[in-house]
Design a protein around this motif. Structure first.
Motif, PDB file in Angstrom:
ATOM      1  N   LEU A   5       0.830  -1.164  -0.079  1.00 63.40           N
ATOM      2  CA  LEU A   5       0.081  -0.106  -0.098  1.00 63.40           C
ATOM      3  C   LEU A   5       0.746   1.275  -0.126  1.00 63.40           C
ATOM      4  O   LEU A   5       0.385   2.055  -0.779  1.00 63.40           O
ATOM      5  CB  LEU A   5      -0.960  -0.066   1.237  1.00 63.40           C
ATOM      6  N   SER A   6       1.963   1.384   0.617  1.00 62.24           N
ATOM      7  CA  SER A   6       3.054   2.559   0.774  1.00 62.24           C
ATOM      8  C   SER A   6       3.359   2.741  -0.509  1.00 62.24           C
ATOM      9  O   SER A   6       3.781   3.812  -0.965  1.00 62.24           O
ATOM     10  CB  SER A   6       3.930   2.108   1.608  1.00 62.24           C
ATOM     11  N   LEU A   7       3.200   1.788  -1.661  1.00 63.54           N
ATOM     12  CA  LEU A   7       3.873   2.106  -3.036  1.00 63.54           C
ATOM     13  C   LEU A   7       2.874   2.648  -3.833  1.00 63.54           C
ATOM     14  O   LEU A   7       3.252   3.128  -4.949  1.00 63.54           O
ATOM     15  CB  LEU A   7       4.299   0.687  -3.526  1.00 63.54           C
ATOM     16  N   LEU A   8       1.476   2.505  -3.208  1.00 64.40           N
ATOM     17  CA  LEU A   8       0.456   3.193  -4.203  1.00 64.40           C
ATOM     18  C   LEU A   8       0.463   4.685  -4.118  1.00 64.40           C
ATOM     19  O   LEU A   8       0.638   5.311  -3.065  1.00 64.40           O
ATOM     20  CB  LEU A   8      -0.792   2.566  -3.743  1.00 64.40           C
ATOM     21  N   PRO A   9       0.144   5.317  -5.337  1.00 62.39           N
ATOM     22  CA  PRO A   9       0.238   6.843  -5.343  1.00 62.39           C
ATOM     23  C   PRO A   9      -0.940   7.153  -4.413  1.00 62.39           C
ATOM     24  O   PRO A   9      -1.991   6.392  -4.329  1.00 62.39           O
ATOM     25  CB  PRO A   9       0.267   7.009  -6.815  1.00 62.39           C
ATOM     26  N   ALA A  10      -1.244   8.533  -4.250  1.00 63.26           N
ATOM     27  CA  ALA A  10      -2.356   8.829  -3.632  1.00 63.26           C
ATOM     28  C   ALA A  10      -3.657   8.622  -4.279  1.00 63.26           C
ATOM     29  O   ALA A  10      -3.679   9.284  -5.214  1.00 63.26           O
ATOM     30  CB  ALA A  10      -2.375  10.306  -3.153  1.00 63.26           C
ATOM     31  N   LEU A  11      -4.483   7.742  -4.225  1.00 65.56           N
ATOM     32  CA  LEU A  11      -5.691   7.445  -5.147  1.00 65.56           C
ATOM     33  C   LEU A  11      -6.804   7.427  -4.302  1.00 65.56           C
ATOM     34  O   LEU A  11      -6.929   7.327  -2.955  1.00 65.56           O
ATOM     35  CB  LEU A  11      -5.716   6.349  -5.561  1.00 65.56           C
ATOM     36  N   PRO A  12      -7.947   8.036  -4.683  1.00 64.78           N
ATOM     37  CA  PRO A  12      -9.281   8.171  -3.825  1.00 64.78           C
ATOM     38  C   PRO A  12      -9.880   6.837  -3.542  1.00 64.78           C
ATOM     39  O   PRO A  12     -10.957   6.439  -4.197  1.00 64.78           O
ATOM     40  CB  PRO A  12     -10.148   9.153  -4.836  1.00 64.78           C
ATOM     41  N   LEU A  13      -9.261   5.746  -2.709  1.00 62.65           N
ATOM     42  CA  LEU A  13      -9.855   4.608  -2.612  1.00 62.65           C
ATOM     43  C   LEU A  13      -9.995   4.183  -1.010  1.00 62.65           C
ATOM     44  O   LEU A  13      -9.256   4.769  -0.293  1.00 62.65           O
ATOM     45  CB  LEU A  13      -8.647   3.491  -3.147  1.00 62.65           C
ATOM     46  N   THR A  14     -10.841   3.402  -0.769  1.00 66.65           N
ATOM     47  CA  THR A  14     -11.010   2.985   0.511  1.00 66.65           C
ATOM     48  C   THR A  14     -10.089   1.844   0.831  1.00 66.65           C
ATOM     49  O   THR A  14      -9.273   1.410  -0.160  1.00 66.65           O
ATOM     50  CB  THR A  14     -12.430   2.351   0.738  1.00 66.65           C
ATOM     51  N   ARG A  53     -13.794   3.363 -11.763  1.00 66.18           N
ATOM     52  CA  ARG A  53     -14.597   4.588 -11.809  1.00 66.18           C
ATOM     53  C   ARG A  53     -13.696   5.740 -11.178  1.00 66.18           C
ATOM     54  O   ARG A  53     -13.487   6.772 -11.840  1.00 66.18           O
ATOM     55  CB  ARG A  53     -15.975   4.397 -11.050  1.00 66.18           C
ATOM     56  N   SER A  54     -13.020   5.324 -10.008  1.00 62.86           N
ATOM     57  CA  SER A  54     -12.351   6.198  -9.471  1.00 62.86           C
ATOM     58  C   SER A  54     -10.849   6.826 -10.058  1.00 62.86           C
ATOM     59  O   SER A  54     -10.481   7.990 -10.105  1.00 62.86           O
ATOM     60  CB  SER A  54     -11.958   5.562  -7.779  1.00 62.86           C
ATOM     61  N   VAL A  55     -10.357   5.542 -10.545  1.00 61.80           N
ATOM     62  CA  VAL A  55      -9.272   5.759 -11.198  1.00 61.80           C
ATOM     63  C   VAL A  55      -9.205   6.432 -12.914  1.00 61.80           C
ATOM     64  O   VAL A  55      -8.322   7.348 -13.127  1.00 61.80           O
ATOM     65  CB  VAL A  55      -8.104   4.690 -11.075  1.00 61.80           C
ATOM     66  N   CYS A  56     -10.119   5.605 -13.355  1.00 63.23           N
ATOM     67  CA  CYS A  56     -10.393   6.066 -14.809  1.00 63.23           C
ATOM     68  C   CYS A  56     -11.449   6.908 -15.239  1.00 63.23           C
ATOM     69  O   CYS A  56     -11.440   7.292 -16.189  1.00 63.23           O
ATOM     70  CB  CYS A  56     -10.415   4.691 -15.554  1.00 63.23           C
ATOM     71  N   GLY A  57     -12.045   7.327 -14.249  1.00 61.08           N
ATOM     72  CA  GLY A  57     -13.371   8.281 -14.451  1.00 61.08           C
ATOM     73  C   GLY A  57     -14.493   7.435 -15.541  1.00 61.08           C
ATOM     74  O   GLY A  57     -15.114   8.318 -16.066  1.00 61.08           O
ATOM     75  N   THR A  58     -14.387   6.168 -15.699  1.00 61.90           N
ATOM     76  CA  THR A  58     -15.242   5.374 -16.329  1.00 61.90           C
ATOM     77  C   THR A  58     -16.599   4.888 -15.533  1.00 61.90           C
ATOM     78  O   THR A  58     -16.493   4.858 -14.323  1.00 61.90           O
ATOM     79  CB  THR A  58     -14.915   4.251 -17.325  1.00 61.90           C
TER      80      THR A  58
END
Length: 63
Positions: A5-14, A53-58
């Protein structure tokens, strides 16, 4: 899992979505992820749809 998880960029995810995404990236199926997270495979599928949806906006695969 914390180091992944620390490798993930800041994403709007739970947290659950992030966990599901990490397991998916490691090659796990929806069923395997469901077992690992102690949730249903349908819930995993919904988490992965939300990530898309969060990442790709689809809004799913239909365009």
């Amino acid at each position: 899992m914390a180091e992944r998880l620390s490798l993930l960029p800041a994403l709007p995810l739970t947290q659950r979505e992030a966990d599901a995404m990490c397991w998916l990236a490691s090659g796990k199926t929806d069923v395997a992820i469901a077992t690992l997270l102690a949730i249903s495979s349908r819930t995993v599928h919904k988490h992965l749809e939300q990530i898309e949806r969060s990442v790709c906006g689809t809004r799913g695969r239909r365009q």
